[in-house]
Design a protein around this motif. Structure first.
Motif, PDB file in Angstrom:
ATOM      1  N   LYS A 190       4.199  56.891  -4.951  1.00 21.56           N
ATOM      2  CA  LYS A 190       5.285  57.862  -4.884  1.00 21.56           C
ATOM      3  C   LYS A 190       5.876  57.933  -3.480  1.00 21.56           C
ATOM      4  O   LYS A 190       7.058  58.144  -3.307  1.00 21.56           O
ATOM      5  N   LYS A 191       4.989  57.723  -2.494  1.00 24.29           N
ATOM      6  CA  LYS A 191       5.423  57.879  -1.101  1.00 24.29           C
ATOM      7  C   LYS A 191       6.180  56.670  -0.565  1.00 24.29           C
ATOM      8  O   LYS A 191       6.974  56.791   0.354  1.00 24.29           O
ATOM      9  N   PHE A 192       5.896  55.482  -1.109  1.00 24.72           N
ATOM     10  CA  PHE A 192       6.523  54.282  -0.566  1.00 24.72           C
ATOM     11  C   PHE A 192       7.799  53.934  -1.331  1.00 24.72           C
ATOM     12  O   PHE A 192       7.789  53.889  -2.555  1.00 24.72           O
ATOM     13  N   PRO A 193       8.877  53.688  -0.588  1.00 24.78           N
ATOM     14  CA  PRO A 193      10.157  53.403  -1.258  1.00 24.78           C
ATOM     15  C   PRO A 193      10.238  51.973  -1.774  1.00 24.78           C
ATOM     16  O   PRO A 193      11.024  51.182  -1.279  1.00 24.78           O
ATOM     17  N   VAL A 194       9.406  51.616  -2.753  1.00 23.12           N
ATOM     18  CA  VAL A 194       9.451  50.254  -3.283  1.00 23.12           C
ATOM     19  C   VAL A 194      10.254  50.220  -4.589  1.00 23.12           C
ATOM     20  O   VAL A 194      10.474  51.254  -5.216  1.00 23.12           O
ATOM     21  N   ASP A 195      10.697  49.022  -4.957  1.00 23.07           N
ATOM     22  CA  ASP A 195      11.556  48.865  -6.134  1.00 23.07           C
ATOM     23  C   ASP A 195      10.838  48.276  -7.333  1.00 23.07           C
ATOM     24  O   ASP A 195      11.253  48.473  -8.459  1.00 23.07           O
ATOM     25  N   LYS A 196       9.792  47.497  -7.061  1.00 25.98           N
ATOM     26  CA  LYS A 196       9.252  46.662  -8.134  1.00 25.98           C
ATOM     27  C   LYS A 196       7.747  46.460  -7.990  1.00 25.98           C
ATOM     28  O   LYS A 196       7.238  46.362  -6.871  1.00 25.98           O
ATOM     29  N   LEU A 197       7.062  46.399  -9.121  1.00 27.74           N
ATOM     30  CA  LEU A 197       5.643  46.028  -9.117  1.00 27.74           C
ATOM     31  C   LEU A 197       5.507  44.637  -9.713  1.00 27.74           C
ATOM     32  O   LEU A 197       6.080  44.348 -10.764  1.00 27.74           O
ATOM     33  N   LYS A 198       4.734  43.794  -9.031  1.00 29.62           N
ATOM     34  CA  LYS A 198       4.417  42.475  -9.593  1.00 29.62           C
ATOM     35  C   LYS A 198       2.999  42.540 -10.131  1.00 29.62           C
ATOM     36  O   LYS A 198       2.032  42.602  -9.352  1.00 29.62           O
ATOM     37  N   ILE A 199       2.882  42.551 -11.434  1.00 35.05           N
ATOM     38  CA  ILE A 199       1.562  42.678 -12.056  1.00 35.05           C
ATOM     39  C   ILE A 199       0.757  41.411 -11.770  1.00 35.05           C
ATOM     40  O   ILE A 199       1.228  40.299 -12.032  1.00 35.05           O
ATOM     41  N   LEU A 256      10.328  52.235 -11.403  1.00 36.15           N
ATOM     42  CA  LEU A 256      10.233  50.919 -10.755  1.00 36.15           C
ATOM     43  C   LEU A 256      10.454  49.820 -11.792  1.00 36.15           C
ATOM     44  O   LEU A 256      10.185  50.023 -12.977  1.00 36.15           O
ATOM     45  N   SER A 257      10.923  48.654 -11.335  1.00 32.60           N
ATOM     46  CA  SER A 257      10.994  47.558 -12.294  1.00 32.60           C
ATOM     47  C   SER A 257       9.698  46.763 -12.232  1.00 32.60           C
ATOM     48  O   SER A 257       8.915  46.862 -11.284  1.00 32.60           O
ATOM     49  N   LEU A 258       9.459  45.971 -13.289  1.00 34.34           N
ATOM     50  CA  LEU A 258       8.172  45.303 -13.430  1.00 34.34           C
ATOM     51  C   LEU A 258       8.346  43.822 -13.682  1.00 34.34           C
ATOM     52  O   LEU A 258       9.186  43.415 -14.491  1.00 34.34           O
ATOM     53  N   ILE A 259       7.543  43.042 -12.981  1.00 37.15           N
ATOM     54  CA  ILE A 259       7.512  41.606 -13.256  1.00 37.15           C
ATOM     55  C   ILE A 259       6.055  41.204 -13.431  1.00 37.15           C
ATOM     56  O   ILE A 259       5.177  41.714 -12.734  1.00 37.15           O
TER      57      ILE A 259
END
Ligand code: C2E
Ligand code: MG
Ligand code: MG
Ligand code: MG
Length: 279
Positions: A191-200, A230-233
């Motif tokens: 929640k604290k980090f301004p990231v856009d995407k998680l790479k599973i 977030l978007s997911l790849i």
């Protein structure tokens, strides 16, 4: 006799250790030379958007051949990291990837180019400026660059990290968390980090057809990501079963040998144009 055995095993172990160390030292020396002589190159692995079936990104993966043998980045990147060579190497990778992405953009191949950033690179005091200058020199729009960082980077020196990520976001670059699920995943830090995407991480995908636990983990990561916007790849998608499962999970994007191996730039262009003809 017991003393003899102990003695010989001691010798044996130190010999082994010496062998490993001397290979490492030799590799570091050779890597330094290869960097100086511009002997490394980059491959690019296509990333497929599942709903539109469009190639929307590419991950940059470094390749090194020494005396006709290819050395895995899993071996030389940690050595570059330890020796400090990751700084010149990482700068070269970032610059080359941005120039390549700009070159593609000029041919109407509009991709987000993802570049892996290792911890020591990220903790350079001038890293944000370096990214800014590289974008400026290559004339690549910031939105076409994605930086992949690992959970380890995020857990280190929290306040500095947040402010750096915010500065990078202000430039307009995309941020993703690589190998997600293998590190110290704490839900609160996301929640604290301004990231856009998680790479599973690929380990969860590779066994997903035979492991309910892995399927459950993937499902959990997907819903966590979606809840946080977030978007997911998924990476490591090796077969149709993996792809079908990820479609069912409503994962946004995939990357893996099933769709394409990492490719040299020229072959990537060809693959992209062929694929475009089919979409
Ligand atoms: P990573 O960033 O998690 O990259 C994904 C790795 O999975 C790559 O291995 C890729 O070739 C491989 N891969 C892709 N599709 C599949 C698949 O379907 N199945 C399987 N089993 N593997 C697949 P690679 O190229 O050997 O790189 C290994 C690691 O080395 C990377 O993991 C990354 O941590 C590091 N690395 C590679 N290139 C760079 C770089 O340019 N800079 C930095 N800092 N690290 C790099
Ligand atoms: Mg990566
Ligand atoms: Mg990964
Ligand atoms: Mg990995």
């Amino acid at each position: 006799q017991a003393i003899n055995i102990e003695h010989s095993s001691l010798v044996y172990y130190s010999y082994e250790l010496g062998d490993k160390l001397s290979r490492q030292i030799q590799l570091i020396d050779a890597l330094k030379l290869s960097i100086q002589n511009n002997k490394l190159n980059l491959h690019y692995q296509p990333q497929l958007h599942l709903n539109s079936k469009k190639i929307i990104g590419a991950e940059t993966l470094c390749r090194w051949t020494l005396e006709n043998k290819s050395i895995s980045p899993a071996e030389f990147i940690p050595l570059a990291e330890q020796s400090g060579l990751i700084i010149p190497l990482g700068n070269w990778i970032l610059k080359t990837a941005c120039l390549q992405a700009k070159n593609w953009l000029d041919q109407d191949i509009n991709l987000v180019i993802a570049v892996n950033i290792s911890p020591r690179q990220f903790s350079q005091p001038n890293f944000v400026n370096l990214v800014k200058d590289t974008l400026k020199q290559s004339q690549l729009p910031a939105k076409n660059l994605e930086l992949e960082i690992t959970e380890g980077v995020l857990m280190h020196q929290e306040t500095d990290t947040i402010s750096m990520l915010e500065q990078l976001k202000q430039l307009g670059v995309q941020l993703s968390i690589d190998d997600f699920g293998t590190g110290y995943s704490s839900l609160s830090y996301l929640k604290k980090f301004p990231v856009d995407k998680l790479k599973i991480d690929q380990s969860f995908i590779l066994d997903s057809h035979q492991s309910k636990e892995d399927r459950d983990i993937v499902q959990t990561i997907v819903s966590l990501g979606k809840n946080l916007g977030l978007s997911l790849i998924a990476e490591g998608v090796e077969n149709q079963q993996h792809q079908d499962f990820l479609m069912k999970m409503d994962c946004d994007e995939i990357q893996g040998y099933f769709f394409s191996r990492p490719l040299p730039a020229k072959q990537f262009t060809h693959f992209y144009n062929q694929h475009l003809g089919k979409v």
